[in-house]
Each structure stands twice: as structure tokens, then as C-alpha cells.
Write an enzyme that holds these catalytic residues in place. Structure first.
Site, PDB file in Angstrom:
ATOM      1  N   GLU A 122     -16.045   0.870  -0.033  1.00 55.94           N
ATOM      2  CA  GLU A 122     -16.116  -0.340  -0.867  1.00 55.94           C
ATOM      3  C   GLU A 122     -16.846  -1.475  -0.163  1.00 55.94           C
ATOM      4  O   GLU A 122     -17.651  -2.184  -0.748  1.00 55.94           O
ATOM      5  CB  GLU A 122     -14.700  -0.815  -1.230  1.00 55.94           C
ATOM      6  CG  GLU A 122     -13.987   0.059  -2.231  1.00 55.94           C
ATOM      7  CD  GLU A 122     -12.618  -0.508  -2.571  1.00 55.94           C
ATOM      8  OE1 GLU A 122     -12.504  -1.726  -2.727  1.00 55.94           O
ATOM      9  OE2 GLU A 122     -11.664   0.277  -2.662  1.00 55.94           O
ATOM     10  N   ASP A 126     -10.781   2.481  -1.008  1.00 55.93           N
ATOM     11  CA  ASP A 126      -9.434   2.162  -0.522  1.00 55.93           C
ATOM     12  C   ASP A 126      -8.379   3.087  -1.113  1.00 55.93           C
ATOM     13  O   ASP A 126      -8.591   3.711  -2.169  1.00 55.93           O
ATOM     14  CB  ASP A 126      -9.094   0.700  -0.826  1.00 55.93           C
ATOM     15  CG  ASP A 126      -9.909  -0.262   0.030  1.00 55.93           C
ATOM     16  OD1 ASP A 126     -10.481   0.200   1.038  1.00 55.93           O
ATOM     17  OD2 ASP A 126      -9.979  -1.453  -0.311  1.00 55.93           O
ATOM     18  N   ASP A 176      -5.470   2.461  -2.525  1.00 54.96           N
ATOM     19  CA  ASP A 176      -4.626   2.035  -3.647  1.00 54.96           C
ATOM     20  C   ASP A 176      -5.246   2.447  -4.983  1.00 54.96           C
ATOM     21  O   ASP A 176      -6.297   3.085  -5.037  1.00 54.96           O
ATOM     22  CB  ASP A 176      -4.384   0.522  -3.597  1.00 54.96           C
ATOM     23  CG  ASP A 176      -5.682  -0.282  -3.553  1.00 54.96           C
ATOM     24  OD1 ASP A 176      -6.759   0.308  -3.777  1.00 54.96           O
ATOM     25  OD2 ASP A 176      -5.616  -1.493  -3.294  1.00 54.96           O
ATOM     26  N   GLU A 222      -6.679   0.699  -7.259  1.00 57.67           N
ATOM     27  CA  GLU A 222      -7.988   0.078  -7.479  1.00 57.67           C
ATOM     28  C   GLU A 222      -9.072   0.903  -6.794  1.00 57.67           C
ATOM     29  O   GLU A 222     -10.135   1.164  -7.358  1.00 57.67           O
ATOM     30  CB  GLU A 222      -7.971  -1.350  -6.925  1.00 57.67           C
ATOM     31  CG  GLU A 222      -9.038  -2.248  -7.497  1.00 57.67           C
ATOM     32  CD  GLU A 222      -8.689  -2.787  -8.876  1.00 57.67           C
ATOM     33  OE1 GLU A 222      -9.621  -3.254  -9.545  1.00 57.67           O
ATOM     34  OE2 GLU A 222      -7.516  -2.728  -9.283  1.00 57.67           O
ATOM     35  N   TYR A 269      -4.100  -0.657   6.432  1.00 57.95           N
ATOM     36  CA  TYR A 269      -4.455  -1.240   5.129  1.00 57.95           C
ATOM     37  C   TYR A 269      -3.465  -2.333   4.736  1.00 57.95           C
ATOM     38  O   TYR A 269      -2.254  -2.166   4.862  1.00 57.95           O
ATOM     39  CB  TYR A 269      -4.478  -0.139   4.066  1.00 57.95           C
ATOM     40  CG  TYR A 269      -5.112  -0.569   2.774  1.00 57.95           C
ATOM     41  CD1 TYR A 269      -6.405  -1.083   2.749  1.00 57.95           C
ATOM     42  CD2 TYR A 269      -4.422  -0.450   1.575  1.00 57.95           C
ATOM     43  CE1 TYR A 269      -6.995  -1.474   1.562  1.00 57.95           C
ATOM     44  CE2 TYR A 269      -5.011  -0.830   0.373  1.00 57.95           C
ATOM     45  CZ  TYR A 269      -6.296  -1.343   0.380  1.00 57.95           C
ATOM     46  OH  TYR A 269      -6.874  -1.726  -0.800  1.00 57.95           O
ATOM     47  N   ARG A 288      -2.867  -3.929   1.792  1.00 59.30           N
ATOM     48  CA  ARG A 288      -2.264  -4.059   0.457  1.00 59.30           C
ATOM     49  C   ARG A 288      -1.230  -2.946   0.303  1.00 59.30           C
ATOM     50  O   ARG A 288      -1.566  -1.815  -0.011  1.00 59.30           O
ATOM     51  CB  ARG A 288      -3.325  -3.976  -0.642  1.00 59.30           C
ATOM     52  CG  ARG A 288      -4.254  -5.187  -0.644  1.00 59.30           C
ATOM     53  CD  ARG A 288      -5.174  -5.215  -1.851  1.00 59.30           C
ATOM     54  NE  ARG A 288      -6.049  -6.364  -1.788  1.00 59.30           N
ATOM     55  CZ  ARG A 288      -7.252  -6.384  -1.220  1.00 59.30           C
ATOM     56  NH1 ARG A 288      -7.727  -5.286  -0.678  1.00 59.30           N
ATOM     57  NH2 ARG A 288      -7.982  -7.476  -1.206  1.00 59.30           N
ATOM     58  N   HIS A 346       2.805   4.933   1.100  1.00 57.13           N
ATOM     59  CA  HIS A 346       1.946   4.103   1.932  1.00 57.13           C
ATOM     60  C   HIS A 346       2.699   3.705   3.202  1.00 57.13           C
ATOM     61  O   HIS A 346       3.884   3.966   3.356  1.00 57.13           O
ATOM     62  CB  HIS A 346       1.510   2.854   1.163  1.00 57.13           C
ATOM     63  CG  HIS A 346       0.623   3.162   0.010  1.00 57.13           C
ATOM     64  ND1 HIS A 346       0.285   2.223  -0.936  1.00 57.13           N
ATOM     65  CD2 HIS A 346       0.001   4.303  -0.366  1.00 57.13           C
ATOM     66  CE1 HIS A 346      -0.505   2.778  -1.847  1.00 57.13           C
ATOM     67  NE2 HIS A 346      -0.691   4.032  -1.516  1.00 57.13           N
TER      68      HIS A 346
END
Length: 758
Positions: free
Chosen positions: A8, A81, A83, A85, A283, A285, A328
Site C-alpha cells: 500500500e 495490510d 486488516d 481494508e 501493525y 491498527r 491479530h
């Protein structure tokens, strides 16, 4: 080239390319490559609810480059990433780059280290369509809510407004907190503290357990203490334990970075992103407090080797949020031996916070002996003073978390025993008032949203930025007010009274609703009650989680929601009145005209006179900072019509003071000068003249040099952020190594030409 890796962010592309070696080329998609079309909402609302996507205008060049690179590659690695998204971005890349006939691998890693990336490449998987659909469901539902409600707000409240499933609920929380503050009635009481003497001349402080409500009662009580014995009734010492906090989640990191470092939520995420992309942390988030086995083993090794085996204690934490993605990991350092990481001061501070919290999470409890001493007043019931002390017997995790340790430091009580008699040095009854609820900070709002199950780690920062950007909420310091407090002091057998002026109600960096925010929330709560309900928003989040786990079909979720939502939209559009918050405040005694307060085109205003066709136009004045539609009264409104105020003249030119969008100002000869903290209602001519002269002097020093050119004047200026060149209404940077005082006309033209080429 055989392997193309797409990530990303461009910042981490070079780091990953170094790790993977010469057989891999790593490029960036710069986030999402496409989004829902604007036309017809980008959703088939009449049939399948199929989304229609289009490539964003600013991503067409990037897409062309990615297509070119993908055609040269045998294997494509989608490394966005971890997640939802990120999963959706990987899917959009797969579809847009038309990779159906390619060898495509989806890889995820929660830290940018050689071991994590090598492991990811060794264990590729397919795109998880359930995670993609969960993100599609969120995006589409939020698009429906925003695109359907916003046009109604334009008609019924004010043009340019917008609504959102999460943002509107966040604003509602802030508005409701403000209402509680506005109706809060403080309760007065007197807190009584005593300074007791011990034989060796030392003293210690104790607080009476029961406050007194009335001043006369407090005074009588103090007078009754004259020639009264104070006896140590009990001394109770018990061991207690202080346990470390769990490793950071997104929410807890934002909260602690706010309280410890003063970072806004968006700044915390921006700094954390850079630390992650540099390979320093995992990460950022996440709503999980889990630590991997490898990281726990590394922490154990670090703690035992640096502090000793008695300082280590393995711990597993459970996440308290309603729906957490436990697969996670928590936010942690990638290398525990690195105590300092980051390119700038902000990165170093945030990294240290993360390192400290993670290490402490696997350390022993601090053992603290806490002592409570109760002191009775002879012949008086319910007059018990209490003193507290503590001794840290074993520091445990406090050895690392030194900032918290300072609040837990030893607080020693004198060596006394039950039955000992005490004399007092002084006893004070201090008047105090109960406090209203505190306004939200960015961090405490995140905490509340998380408690209610509203939003997810990736949504907190953009939600809070959005509600401020759209001016539903402002983050500002709240000015307190000075209030007299009575202090009754018993010394040398007599009571004296003093008045102490205290500032109350002062708050720093708090979120307050604007008038637009209040009225918009009022309208939405009345006409879209379900959407604004906290439980509804949390329930929708839970349904997205069901989609992510493959338990629910996402289009059915959207269909069910839309079937209930669309009738509400039609009803609100057809059966609601325009909302302005208008109130009649009374009549102007000088003109006999009615005075109103309401929302105007550019914000809240007061209006003098009615709108009558063919009659005189009403007069208008803007509300000042700190004033609100629901609290302003007639006297306050009449004061506003005194602005703008002409307070004198210089050289036959008027000096006018008023208040504008950027605060109070003085205007002279078409030049505006900020009044700063001065009040335009009370500022004097002398004060304004000083400000004007100061501004003139500053403007003189601002221009270092100027040159005539064929088409415009070239000016070399001093600016807030350093020297610059001004030419043709544009500004051009001057390099740091260049002395602006020595620049010639040709030098300036060369710098302008170079900057224009860039």
C-alpha cells in the site's frame, strides 16, 4: 522480472525490497486504487445491490504503471495490510489489474522484519473474500447513509452538511455531554483537612471523611475542635499489588499518547505508521492484546537478563472490546533490545511508550504496603480524620515504567501507635463545588466509542478528524471562570476566614459541539432515531464481523438494512420542517423591535426586527466565541449589535474593532490587525494604536529587499517559516544555505525559474 510485490505504502516498499532481494521488485498502490462511482451512488439499489467501482482520477497513472509492471512478472504478491481494508485493496488490485490468469499470492505480515516477511512469502494464501465482503458491506452501507441523509440536511438545516453512520453518533456523544454540562447545578460543600503535629516536630496531613454542607456548620465544627483531644484510633497496614497494563491496542495507544505526550489521535496514527513502515513496531491498527510466542520469549529473555528472574511474569491478556480480532497481535516493538527507535523526536517518544508498555506487560506486580490511619475526635461521632501512607516493598514493573512509578512513590506516615494523642498545627475547611462531567478529549471519545462497540481501529482517527473538519465539533481550550472560595482556618485556638479566588471549569484541548453540530444532531435524532442509536451502530459493526467470519451474506445484510432505512428517509424528507433553532429573546427597548437568535447562512446569529416584505431589513450580528443559541439571553444579544465599534481615528481614518471568522480584530485604513486576547467590547483606542504601530513595524522588517521586474515587483521577505521570495502573487522558497540579504535580482529570478520547473 519474475516476482512483483505490491504494497500500500511507498515508504515500506524499499525496506521490503531490500529484505526480499534482487528476484523481487516491490511497488506501491498508494492505498485504494478504486472506489464506488459517484453516479447513482455507485450501487444498484433497485436490484442486486451490486457495487459499481471506478478507478480514482488521481490513481490512473499509478494503475497504468502497475499494469505495465504486472505484465513483466510471472508471480504477483499482494502484500497489502493485514486488516479488512488491506484485504479489500488486494482484491481491488486483483480485479483492476486483471490478474485472473496470473500466479497470484496474497501474503500478510504484522511487522516489517526479515523473519516476518520471509515467513509470509513461505506461507502465501488466497484473497479472503469474506474479509473483502465485510469491507464492501461497510463501505456500501456508509455510502447509502451518507448519500441519502446529507441532501435532506442541506434542505432542512444548512447546505454543505453531511451525515455518516459513525461520525453522526460521535457528534451525538459530544452534544449530549454538552447538554449535561449546561444543566449541571454544582453542589457546595466544605472539605476539612488537618495538619497534625508529632513529638519530633514533624507533621502530616489527614482528611475528615465526611464533608460539611454549610459554612456556619463548618465554622462551628472548627470552633469545637479547640481544646479537644485527637486520638489515633486504628492503624491498618495491608499489602496491595499494582499490576501492569496490557500491551497496546490502537485505542489504548491513542489514549496514552494523548495523556502522556499530548498527541492528537491523528498524529499518533501518523507517527505509528512511520514506525511500522520503518520496521520498528508491529501493525498499529489492532484491537487485540495478544502477544506472539516468539515475542513473549524475547521479552522473557530481556527482562531476566536485565532485571533478574523475579521481575518476570508471563501474562496473557483478554481483550475487553465487544468484538475483537484476536488473531491479530497487540502493538509491540519488533526488536526488544532497541530501546530507542525513530527518525525524529515524536517517533522516539511514541516508540519508547510502546516499548515500555510491552516490556512491563510481562513483568511482576509491584508490591506496596498501604497504611490507613484513622484519627478520632474525642466525644464527637462521625468526625474521623484519615491519613494514608504507602511503602513500595518490591518495585516489579515500576522499575521500567518510571513515569507511573513517580505517582506510586513512598508516602510515609510518622511512627505512631493506637491510643496516641495528637495536637493539630492547623485545621482548614475549604469551600468546594461538585464538578460537571468533563468534555471529551479526542482520546476519551475513542475510549467511549470502543466501549459502545462503535467503529473499529481503522475508523477512530478519520472519524474524529472528519467531525472537526466539517465543523460539527471544535477542539479548543475551554476558558474557566474565577470564583470566590471561603477558607475557614483554625489556628492558635481561633477561626479566621479568608477568601481565595480559584479558576474553575478550565479545560485543555476539549471537544465542544458547534451550533451546527447541535442542530444537526437534534434533527437526526428526531428523524433518524434508529441510525443515531448507539446499540444500532454497534449491532451493525457486529454484523460486519459476521460477514468477515463467513456467517452472514453481505448483500442480504444491505438489503435488510435498506428496506427499513428507505421509508425513514422518505418520511424525513416529506414530513419535517426546516430547523434553525430560532428563539425569540425579547424586545429591544430603544427600537421596540423583536430580537431573535437562530442559525444563519454562515453560523449562529442574532436578528433585530422581523422580515417584512417592503419593510426595513433586519439587523444581524454574529454570536461570539463561547456563546450558544440555547443559552444566549436578551442582554447578551443587544451587546452584539454594538459591533463593529468605531473607537477613534488617526489621520482622519476611523479605527474600527469587531469580531470575525478568525477572532477579534482592529481595522484601520483597510488593514486588519488581530486583537489577540483583547475584547472588542472593551478595548481602548490606546491599545489599538499600539497594535497598529507594532504591525507596521513588523511589516517594515518583513521586506528584506525588492527589485523591479518587467511584469511585477520581486520581494525578498521574512516569513513565519523562514525567508521567501514573493513574485506575481506567488511565494518561492529560499534554500536554507542561502543568505536572503545577499540575493540579487538575477538570483531571485533563477530561484523562481528552478521552483517553477519543479
Amino acid at each position: 522480472m519474475s516476482n512483483l510485490v505490491i504494497v500500500e505504502s511507498p515508504a515500506k516498499a524499499s525496506t521490503i525490497e531490500k529484505i526480499l532481494g534482487k528476484d523481487f521488485k516491490v511497488v506501491s498502490s498508494y492505498g485504494h486504487i478504486r472506489d464506488l462511482e459517484k453516479k447513482n451512488m455507485g450501487i444498484d439499489l433497485k436490484g442486486s445491490f451490486e457495487p459499481q467501482y471506478c478507478v480514482s482520477a488521481d490513481k490512473k497513472k499509478i494503475l497504468h504503471s502497475l499494469i505495465k509492471e504486472s505484465k513483466k512478472s510471472n508471480t504477483i504478491w499482494l502484500a497489502t495490510d493485514e486488516d479488512r481494508e488491506g484485504e479489500a485493496i488486494a482484491w481491488h488490485l486483483f480485479e483492476t489489474l486483471e490478474l485472473h490468469d496470473k500466479n497470484v499470492n496474497r501474503i500478510v505480515f504484522h511487522e516489517i522484519t526479515a523473519s516476518a516477511i520471509t515467513k509470509a512469502v513461505a506461507n502465501p494464501r488466497d484473497i479472503d473474500i469474506n474479509l473483502v465482503n465485510a469491507q464492501q458491506a461497510r463501505r456500501i452501507l456508509d455510502r447509502i447513509v451518507g448519500f441519502k441523509i446529507s441532501p435532506i440536511l442541506w434542505k432542512k438545516v444548512k447546505s454543505g452538511l453531511s451525515a455518516g453512520r459513525v461520525q453522526s453518533v460521535a457528534v451525538r456523544l459530544i452534544v449530549e455531554r454538552e447538554k449535561k454540562i449546561s444543566v449541571f447545578k454544582p453542589i457546595k460543600s466544605f472539605q476539612i483537612t488537618a495538619d497534625f503535629l508529632v513529638k519530633n516536630s514533624e507533621s502530616f496531613n489527614a482528611i475528615m471523611l465526611n464533608d460539611v454542607s454549610e459554612k456556619n456548620t463548618a465554622k462551628s465544627l472548627l470552633e469545637s475542635f479547640v481544646n479537644t483531644k485527637f486520638i489515633v484510633d486504628s492503624i491498618d497496614t495491608k499489602p496491595s499489588f499494582s499490576a501492569p497494563s496490557s500491551p497496546f491496542t490502537t485505542s489504548s495507544l491513542q489514549q496514552v499518547a494523548s495523556s502522556r505526550l499530548g498527541f492528537s489521535v491523528s498524529r499518533t496514527m501518523s507517527v505509528a505508521q512511520k514506525l511500522y513502515e520503518s520496521g520498528h513496531i508491529t501493525y498499529m491498527r489492532t484491537d487485540s492484546t495478544n502477544l506472539s510466542k516468539d515475542s513473549m520469549s524475547a521479552i522473557e529473555s530481556y527482562v531476566i537478563s536485565n532485571y533478574g528472574a523475579n521481575y518476570f511474569k508471563a501474562r496473557k491478556y483478554s481483550t475487553k472490546t465487544k468484538v475483537a480480532q484476536e488473531a491479530h497481535e497487540a502493538i509491540r516493538p519488533t526488536q526488544f533490545n532497541n530501546l530507542i527507535c525513530g527518525k525524529d523526536d515524536a517517533q522516539k517518544k511514541l516508540y519508547r511508550l510502546i516499548w515500555e508498555r510491552t516490556i512491563c506487560s510481562q513483568m511482576s506486580n509491584a508490591v506496596i504496603d498501604k497504611t490507613i490511619m484513622n484519627i478520632n475526635v474525642a466525644n464527637k461521632e462521625n468526625s474521623i480524620f484519615q491519613a494514608k501512607g504507602q511503602i513500595i516493598k518490591f518495585d516489579g514493573y515500576l522499575k521500567v515504567q518510571k513515569q507511573f512509578a513517580s505517582s506510586q512513590k513512598d508516602k510515609l506516615l510518622p511512627s505512631l501507635k493506637e491510643g496516641d494523642s495528637l495536637d493539630f498545627k492547623s485545621i482548614i475547611a475549604k469551600e468546594k463545588y461538585s464538578k460537571p462531567p468533563s468534555r471529551f478529549t479526542e482520546a476519551s471519545l475513542v475510549k467511549k466509542l470502543e466501549e459502545l462497540g462503535i467503529g473499529r481501529p481503522s475508523t477512530y482517527a478519520p472519524t474524529i478528524s472528519t467531525i472537526q473538519k466539517r465543523e460539527y465539533v471544535v477542539k479548543d481550550d475551554v476558558e474557566g471562570r474565577e470564583i470566590d472560595h471561603a477558607h475557614l482556618i483554625l489556628e492558635q485556638n481561633s477561626v479566621i476566614e479568608k477568601t481565595v479566588v480559584d479558576l474553575i471549569g478550565s479545560e485543555k484541548k476539549k471537544l465542544s459541539p458547534t451550533e451546527i453540530g447541535k442542530l444537526t444532531t437534534e434533527f437526526l435524532v428526531e428523524h433518524f432515531k434508529d441510525i443515531l442509536e448507539y446499540n444500532f451502530t454497534a449491532k451493525i459493526e457486529s454484523q460486519f464481523d459476521d460477514v468477515a467470519m463467513g456467517k452472514k451474506e453481505w448483500k442480504n445484510l444491505i438489503k435488510t438494512f435498506y428496506a427499513q432505512f428507505e421509508p425513514t428517509v422518505l418520511n424525513a424528507d416529506q414530513n419535517s420542517e426546516k430547523i434553525t433553532g430560532q428563539r425569540e429573546l425579547g424586545v429591544d427597548p430603544n427600537t421596540g423591535k423583536n430580537i431573535y437568535v437562530r442559525l444563519g447562512k454562515y453560523g449562529p446569529i442574532v436578528q433585530m426586527g422581523d422580515i417584512i416584505e417592503g419593510g426595513d431589513k433586519p439587523k444581524y450580528a454574529k454570536l461570539r466565541k463561547g456563546q450558544s443559541i440555547d443559552l444566549i439571553n436578551l442582554d447578551m444579544a443587544l451587546e452584539l449589535f454594538k459591533l463593529p465599534r468605531t473607537i477613534g481615528a488617526i489621520d482622519n481614518k476611523d479605527i474600527i474593532v469587531s469580531e470575525g471568522k478568525y477572532g477579534p480584530y482592529v481595522r484601520y485604513d483597510n488593514n486588519f490587525v488581530s486583537l489577540g486576547d483583547l475584547d472588542p467590547m472593551t478595548v481602548t483606542l490606546e491599545e489599538c494604536v499600539k497594535l497598529i504601530e507594532k504591525k507596521r513595524e513588523f511589516d517594515k522588517q518583513k521586506i528584506i529587499n525588492s527589485f523591479n521586474s518587467d511584469d511585477a515587483i520581486i520581494q525578498v521577505c521574512n516569513g513565519k517559516y523562514g525567508p521567501y521570495i514573493k513574485y506575481n502573487k506567488k511565494n518561492y522558497k529560499i534554500p536554507k544555505e542561502t543568505d536572503p540579504h545577499k540575493l540579487t535580482k538575477d538570483d531571485c529570478l533563477n530561484l523562481i525559474q528552478k521552483s517553477s520547473k519543479k
